[in-house]
Design a protein around this motif. Structure first.
Motif, PDB file in Angstrom:
ATOM      1  N   THR A  21       0.989  -1.111   0.156  1.00  0.00           N
ATOM      2  CA  THR A  21      -0.060  -0.039   0.045  1.00  0.00           C
ATOM      3  C   THR A  21       0.841   1.205  -0.126  1.00  0.00           C
ATOM      4  O   THR A  21       1.951   1.185   0.299  1.00  0.00           O
ATOM      5  N   ASN A  22       0.192   2.344  -0.196  1.00  0.00           N
ATOM      6  CA  ASN A  22       1.034   3.803  -0.258  1.00  0.00           C
ATOM      7  C   ASN A  22       1.469   3.956   1.019  1.00  0.00           C
ATOM      8  O   ASN A  22       2.500   4.566   1.436  1.00  0.00           O
ATOM      9  N   SER A  23       0.744   3.577   2.086  1.00  0.00           N
ATOM     10  CA  SER A  23       0.994   3.588   3.667  1.00  0.00           C
ATOM     11  C   SER A  23       2.281   2.816   3.795  1.00  0.00           C
ATOM     12  O   SER A  23       3.324   3.312   4.747  1.00  0.00           O
TER      13      SER A  23
ATOM     14  N   GLY B  24     -13.656  -0.125  -0.149  1.00  0.00           N
ATOM     15  CA  GLY B  24     -13.529   1.057  -0.946  1.00  0.00           C
ATOM     16  C   GLY B  24     -12.635   1.171  -2.559  1.00  0.00           C
ATOM     17  O   GLY B  24     -11.963   1.928  -2.749  1.00  0.00           O
ATOM     18  N   PHE B  25     -12.807  -0.326  -2.940  1.00  0.00           N
ATOM     19  CA  PHE B  25     -12.202  -0.349  -4.214  1.00  0.00           C
ATOM     20  C   PHE B  25     -12.815   0.639  -5.147  1.00  0.00           C
ATOM     21  O   PHE B  25     -14.036   0.929  -5.188  1.00  0.00           O
TER      22      PHE B  25
ATOM     23  N   SER C 260      -5.639   1.489  -1.338  1.00  0.00           N
ATOM     24  CA  SER C 260      -4.784   2.302  -1.642  1.00  0.00           C
ATOM     25  C   SER C 260      -4.245   2.228  -3.144  1.00  0.00           C
ATOM     26  O   SER C 260      -3.654   1.267  -3.621  1.00  0.00           O
ATOM     27  N   PRO C 261      -4.503   3.161  -4.042  1.00  0.00           N
ATOM     28  CA  PRO C 261      -4.143   3.326  -5.513  1.00  0.00           C
ATOM     29  C   PRO C 261      -2.588   3.208  -5.517  1.00  0.00           C
ATOM     30  O   PRO C 261      -1.979   4.149  -5.139  1.00  0.00           O
ATOM     31  N   ARG C 262      -2.034   2.102  -6.370  1.00  0.00           N
ATOM     32  CA  ARG C 262      -0.504   2.016  -6.545  1.00  0.00           C
ATOM     33  C   ARG C 262      -0.287   2.326  -7.953  1.00  0.00           C
ATOM     34  O   ARG C 262      -1.024   1.800  -8.953  1.00  0.00           O
TER      35      ARG C 262
ATOM     36  N   LEU D 171     -14.481   7.851   2.669  1.00  0.00           N
ATOM     37  CA  LEU D 171     -15.465   7.009   2.819  1.00  0.00           C
ATOM     38  C   LEU D 171     -14.826   5.558   2.658  1.00  0.00           C
ATOM     39  O   LEU D 171     -15.170   4.703   3.197  1.00  0.00           O
ATOM     40  N   ARG D 172     -13.463   5.254   2.151  1.00  0.00           N
ATOM     41  CA  ARG D 172     -12.868   4.127   2.260  1.00  0.00           C
ATOM     42  C   ARG D 172     -12.411   3.772   3.566  1.00  0.00           C
ATOM     43  O   ARG D 172     -12.536   2.707   4.100  1.00  0.00           O
TER      44      ARG D 172
END
Length: 422
Positions: free
Chosen positions: A42-44, A289-290, A319-321, A336-337
């Motif tokens: 994930t970005n995180s 939240g896809f 998380s958008p990669r 919302l995600r």
């Protein structure tokens, strides 16, 4: 005590990373080196890698600091540009002694060209169990996942090498082995004769009779064939704990994820598993939240927790990669995600609490975890023991309410498990 400088390997992400980190640490013995073995799921996770780098440099300003792992493999230039970083080493090179003997600042090859697992298997041994790498890489292209870019194509370790590794750690006193991989159920397709994960498990159990407990890391539901299903449900030494890579509970979202199962397939599989072995505990990865997920779709994923009796849930907001198809799809608002992820976690915690309470009065074989006052049952239920016992030992315990560690009490461990699941 040795006066030599000691390497430090900071591992982020999956169990496979943990196994690889221990191998790296052994290779670097006696060197003043800090290695950040990064994660890119994930970005995180990428942000956590950067934070770990800065913290490590402050703690050991004179050490050579190297970054490896999936985040470094996918975006080596950005890590090489960090002033704290001395070297960046790719996933394909991080288990090779010659890479660490080199003085090159950047050693990152093309993972798409990697065809074999490193000459020595990655093995991590903690005080309770050992993690043994049997597979690496992934040939699937789920639309949300960047890991194939970091890990390369699926490749398998020969069964003989796996068995020899397990024989060594069992002889050293370990009672539980966890087989790890990026796409574990794809094991064997690249080996002569195309063995399967089920055939590997059969050989392990036959060749290592002293092994008491065998556990699997995350597996993909569509690849559970009849042979593996029989072992999961009939073999006492294979633990009744299955972590499924489900990701969502709505058919349209599953299609947009490019998963290879539908919702009904997951529900049917769990029904079959629990009919054959009622005590089996189900874990699952779920993404909240896809892109394009609406309220009805989110509700289908929420209902999957009950429909699949998920008691070990690992839940992530989407998380958008960069570079993945899902990053280009219409995004759900971040708040919302997070809200949907919170609802999934709340439902999962309630389901887990009911399950844990149902174990009161039963006898559980508990593998003691360090420091010795807690442990995991065969179904991976987390128990408090009340007093200290030798880590790695297995105790038969009749469970009473004092043994139960409810999700709210073990929240830190839940987060830890989320961070290390493959």
């Amino acid at each position: 005590m040795s006066s030599l400088p000691q390497p430090e390997v900071i591992s982020l992400g999956c169990r496979l990373n943990i196994a690889e980190s221990e191998t790296i640490q052994r290779m670097l013995d006696g060197r003043d080196v800090v290695v950040i073995n990064s994660c890119a799921v994930t970005n995180s996770a990428v942000k956590q890698t950067r934070t770990a780098i800065r913290r490590a440099r402050r703690a050991r300003p004179g050490a050579m600091l190297a970054v490896t792992g999936c985040a470094a493999q996918i975006d080596p230039a950005s890590f090489a540009a960090m002033p704290e970083v001395d070297r960046v080493i790719g996933n394909g090179e991080k288990l090779l002694p010659e890479a660490w003997a080199s003085s090159d600042a950047l050693i990152v090859g093309d993972m798409a060209r990697v065809t074999e697992i490193a000459p020595h298997l990655a093995i991590a041994v903690d005080q309770a169990r050992a993690f043994v790498e049997v597979q690496n890489g992934c040939d699937h292209r789920c639309t949300f996942c960047a890991i194939p870019f970091g890990r390369g194509p699926s490749r398998s370790a020969p069964a003989g090498a796996v068995i020899e590794a397990i024989e060594r750690v069992v002889a050293a006193g370990k009672n539980e082995i966890v087989l790890t991989g990026v796409d574990l159920t794809s094991y064997g397709h690249d080996l002569p004769g195309s063995p399967t994960l089920g055939s590997l498990i059969e050989r392990i159990l036959a060749r290592v009779p002293a092994l008491q407990r065998l556990r699997l890391s995350s597996i993909d539901a569509p690849e559970i064939d009849d042979r593996l299903f029989e072992l999961l449900t009939q073999e006492a030494r294979v633990m009744p704990h299955l972590h499924l890579s489900l990701q969502a509970g709505d058919d349209m979202i599953l299609k947009r994820m490019k998963r290879r199962h539908m919702r009904a397939d997951a529900v049917r599989l769990v029904e079959r598993l629990k009919t054959a072995r009622p005590e089996i505990a189900i874990g699952a990865d779920l993404i909240a939240g896809f892109p394009t997920e609406d309220a009805a779709m989110a509700a289908n994923s929420l209902a999957l927790i009950d429909d699949c009796d998920i008691v070990h849930a690992h839940i992530f907001p989407f998380s958008p990669r960069a570079g993945t198809p899902a990053a280009r799809m219409p995004q759900v608002e971040l708040d919302l995600r997070r809200e949907r992820a919170a609802r999934l976690r709340e439902a999962a915690a309630k389901r887990k609490a009911r399950w844990l309470d149902s174990l009161i009065g039963t006898t559980q074989q508990i593998l003691v975890e360090a420091p010795g006052d807690r442990g995991h049952g065969a179904s991976f239920a987390d128990f408090a023991l009340g007093s200290r016992h030798p880590a790695g030992s297995i105790l038969p315990i009749v469970i009473d309410p004092a043994h139960i560690r409810h999700p709210r009490e073990s929240a830190g461990d839940e987060e830890r498990e989320m961070a290390v699941t493959a």
